[in-house]
Motif scaffolding. Structure first.
Motif, short mmCIF file in Angstrom:
data_model
loop_
_atom_site.label_atom_id
_atom_site.label_comp_id
_atom_site.label_asym_id
_atom_site.label_seq_id
_atom_site.Cartn_x
_atom_site.Cartn_y
_atom_site.Cartn_z
N ASN A 8 9.29 -7.49 1.69
CA ASN A 8 8.41 -6.75 2.59
C ASN A 8 6.98 -7.26 2.48
O ASN A 8 6.11 -6.60 1.93
CB ASN A 8 8.47 -5.25 2.27
CG ASN A 8 7.68 -4.41 3.26
OD1 ASN A 8 7.38 -4.85 4.38
ND2 ASN A 8 7.32 -3.21 2.86
N PRO A 9 6.71 -8.47 2.98
CA PRO A 9 5.33 -8.99 2.91
C PRO A 9 4.40 -8.15 3.79
O PRO A 9 4.78 -7.75 4.89
CB PRO A 9 5.48 -10.42 3.46
CG PRO A 9 6.69 -10.36 4.34
CD PRO A 9 7.61 -9.38 3.70
N ARG A 10 3.20 -7.91 3.30
CA ARG A 10 2.25 -7.09 4.06
C ARG A 10 1.21 -7.94 4.79
O ARG A 10 1.02 -7.78 5.99
CB ARG A 10 1.53 -6.11 3.12
CG ARG A 10 2.17 -4.74 3.02
CD ARG A 10 3.34 -4.73 2.07
NE ARG A 10 3.79 -3.36 1.82
CZ ARG A 10 4.71 -3.05 0.94
NH1 ARG A 10 5.27 -4.01 0.20
NH2 ARG A 10 5.11 -1.81 0.76
N HIS A 11 0.54 -8.80 4.06
CA HIS A 11 -0.58 -9.53 4.67
C HIS A 11 -0.05 -10.51 5.72
O HIS A 11 0.98 -11.18 5.50
CB HIS A 11 -1.35 -10.30 3.59
CG HIS A 11 -2.71 -10.71 4.03
ND1 HIS A 11 -2.94 -11.81 4.84
CD2 HIS A 11 -3.94 -10.16 3.80
CE1 HIS A 11 -4.23 -11.93 5.06
NE2 HIS A 11 -4.86 -10.94 4.45
N PRO A 12 -0.70 -10.64 6.87
CA PRO A 12 -0.25 -11.58 7.90
C PRO A 12 -0.14 -13.01 7.39
O PRO A 12 0.71 -13.78 7.87
CB PRO A 12 -1.31 -11.45 9.00
CG PRO A 12 -1.82 -10.05 8.84
CD PRO A 12 -1.82 -9.78 7.37
N ASN B 123 -2.28 -6.37 16.80
CA ASN B 123 -0.99 -6.68 17.41
C ASN B 123 0.18 -6.39 16.49
O ASN B 123 1.32 -6.61 16.85
CB ASN B 123 -0.95 -8.18 17.79
CG ASN B 123 -1.95 -8.51 18.85
OD1 ASN B 123 -2.33 -7.65 19.63
ND2 ASN B 123 -2.40 -9.75 18.89
N LEU B 124 -0.10 -5.91 15.26
CA LEU B 124 0.96 -5.60 14.31
C LEU B 124 0.77 -4.18 13.79
O LEU B 124 -0.35 -3.67 13.74
CB LEU B 124 0.94 -6.58 13.13
CG LEU B 124 1.26 -8.03 13.44
CD1 LEU B 124 1.17 -8.84 12.16
CD2 LEU B 124 2.64 -8.19 14.05
N THR B 125 1.85 -3.58 13.41
CA THR B 125 1.80 -2.24 12.83
C THR B 125 2.08 -2.33 11.34
O THR B 125 3.07 -2.95 10.95
CB THR B 125 2.85 -1.32 13.49
OG1 THR B 125 2.60 -1.28 14.89
CG2 THR B 125 2.78 0.08 12.91
N PRO B 126 1.21 -1.78 10.47
CA PRO B 126 1.46 -1.86 9.04
C PRO B 126 2.80 -1.24 8.69
O PRO B 126 3.22 -0.24 9.28
CB PRO B 126 0.31 -1.07 8.44
CG PRO B 126 -0.76 -1.06 9.50
CD PRO B 126 -0.02 -1.06 10.80
N THR B 127 3.47 -1.85 7.70
CA THR B 127 4.75 -1.33 7.24
C THR B 127 4.57 -0.57 5.94
O THR B 127 3.62 -0.78 5.22
CB THR B 127 5.75 -2.48 7.03
OG1 THR B 127 5.17 -3.45 6.14
CG2 THR B 127 6.09 -3.13 8.34
#
Length: 445
Positions: free
Chosen positions: A266-270, A441-445
């Motif tokens: 589950n990588p977080r940083h783009p 453009n992304l939603t944090p997980t």
């Protein structure tokens, strides 16, 4: 969650740390020309390591992962005192290493050893393998007797798989293969009985057939000798195999750090997502989306404002640090799909390099600034979803420039993601006051 559990992962380890790095900076001054070098004048500063804070527990393998130029090798060398720290702290078993004179640092190097990237350059071609390894013992006065040194060297060679030692101890490096040379380099490191080994890309220059064997050897030495590793690599596959934790570096900063299993799952940083997206898939029948970051790594001597990754980030939004110079990347993307005559006309309107933009505006190189403004408005209308436009509050003509009213830049800091063992430096997870990460453009997980 208790307050004491809310400290960033980067400053926390599961046991009493063997190494604690706090707000470490390593900067290098640039000299523009011969006159500047003679006068000691700097024409800029490269922030090779920029405010890194991390700790390392005994027996742990910490991976430093990133592209070339991310500062991971400089961080490893600073840990051993091979490059001086500009500021910050490096503590080894509580003892401060930064600022120590060589006379006090040298005795500590028995506990702090390094395996370099190039095994061919790591060994003196005019010295036998036995003498290269034995010299480390002689310098640190571990075995004054030459026969005892030779016995210790032979034992080290046997331990790293160069057996029988009698076959290798009197050979010159040119008589060994690449894998054998790297084993000899590892033997030179462990013969001093260190606690910490910095392994700087130890398999990148080896044949694919021996890479797994060298990593297996390093892991075996960790179990048998109780070693702690800082493993520097750009190869995520080997980091996944070998490391307990990984720290992802970009332009001198750690942007994400955590247990290897969680980072990969589950990588977080783009940027971490982009690195994982670039890993080749061994199954040719499986199609994998390659959402790679646009552009190139920025100049470390003139890094972007705010988040250093924002010019290349698909999820960047208002507070990430947009600047007028970022418009250049948007226009260059536009020019890859327009007709040649349109490119010639539009490229002539704006300058290039330092002539393209100031801190506040985009220059008009030819024509009128109104034409430049029209070009920018046209691009925004055609591609309104580009992250850049989320950072532009307004544009107007001012003299020979187009004044860019950018939203204030906010620099992110490494903070723990609630409910996880991962720390990330990203506004998607720790938004500044008054900002909305839903704009991205992304939603944090």
């Amino acid at each position: 969650m208790r307050p004491e559990d809310e400290a960033p992962v980067a400053t926390r380890a599961p046991a009493e740390p063997i190494v604690e790095i706090t707000d470490l900076n390593v900067h290098f001054s640039l000299r523009a020309n011969a006159a500047a070098r003679m006068l000691g004048r700097s024409s800029g500063t490269v922030r090779a390591v920029d405010g890194v804070t991390i700790s390392l527990a005994p027996g742990e393998v910490l991976g430093l992962v990133g592209e070339s130029g991310s500062g991971k090798s400089t961080l490893g060398r600073a840990l051993l005192g091979l490059v001086p720290a500009t500021s910050g702290s490096i503590r080894f078993h509580g003892k401060e290493l930064t600022g120590l004179p060589e006379s006090q640092l040298r005795p500590l190097r028995r506990q702090l050893q390094m395996v370099f990237q190039d095994p061919h350059a790591s060994l003196n071609p005019s010295m036998t393998v036995g003498r290269s390894i034995g010299d480390a013992l002689r310098i640190h006065k571990m075995y004054p007797d030459a026969d005892k040194r030779r016995e210790a060297v032979a034992a080290a060679l046997e331990r790293v798989g160069l057996a029988p030692a009698s076959r290798f101890i009197d050979k010159y490096p040119a008589e060994l293969s690449g894998g054998q040379k790297q084993r000899a380099v590892i033997a030179r490191a462990i013969v001093l009985e260190p606690e910490l080994v910095v392994a700087d890309e130890p398999i990148s220059m080896l044949d694919m057939s021996v890479r797994a064997k060298i990593l297996g050897l390093l892991d075996e030495l960790r179990r048998d000798l109780g070693l702690t590793y800082v493993y520097i690599t750009h190869d995520l596959a080997s980091a996944r195999f070998f490391c307990d934790r990984v720290a992802i570096m970009y332009l001198g900063k750690i942007v994400e750090v955590g247990p290897v299993a969680e980072i990969f799952a589950n990588p977080r940083h783009p940027y971490t997502k982009a690195l994982l997206g670039a890993v080749p898939d061994p199954d040719p029948s499986r199609s994998v989306a390659r959402d790679l970051p646009r552009g190139e790594i920025p100049d470390a001597a003139d890094p972007p404002l705010g988040c250093s990754f924002h010019p290349r980030c698909p999820a960047a939004f208002g507070p990430c640090g947009w600047e007028p110079r970022d418009v250049r990347m948007v226009l260059e993307q536009r020019w890859t799909i327009v007709a040649p005559e349109q490119y010639d006309r539009e490229a002539d309107l704006v300058g290039d390099g330092d002539r393209f933009a100031s801190d506040e505006a985009v220059y008009a190189a030819s024509g009128s600034p109104g034409e430049v403004l029209e070009l920018l408005e046209q691009e925004r209308a055609e591609r309104p979803s580009d992250p850049l436009w989320k950072g532009v509050a307004g544009m107007s003509v001012s003299g020979r420039t187009v004044l860019m009213d950018m939203k204030p830049a906010v620099e992110p800091h490494l903070q723990q993601v609630p409910g996880s063992d991962v720390a990330v430096s990203c506004h998607l997870y720790h938004p500044p006051a008054g900002s909305d990460p839903a704009e991205s453009n992304l939603t944090p997980t």
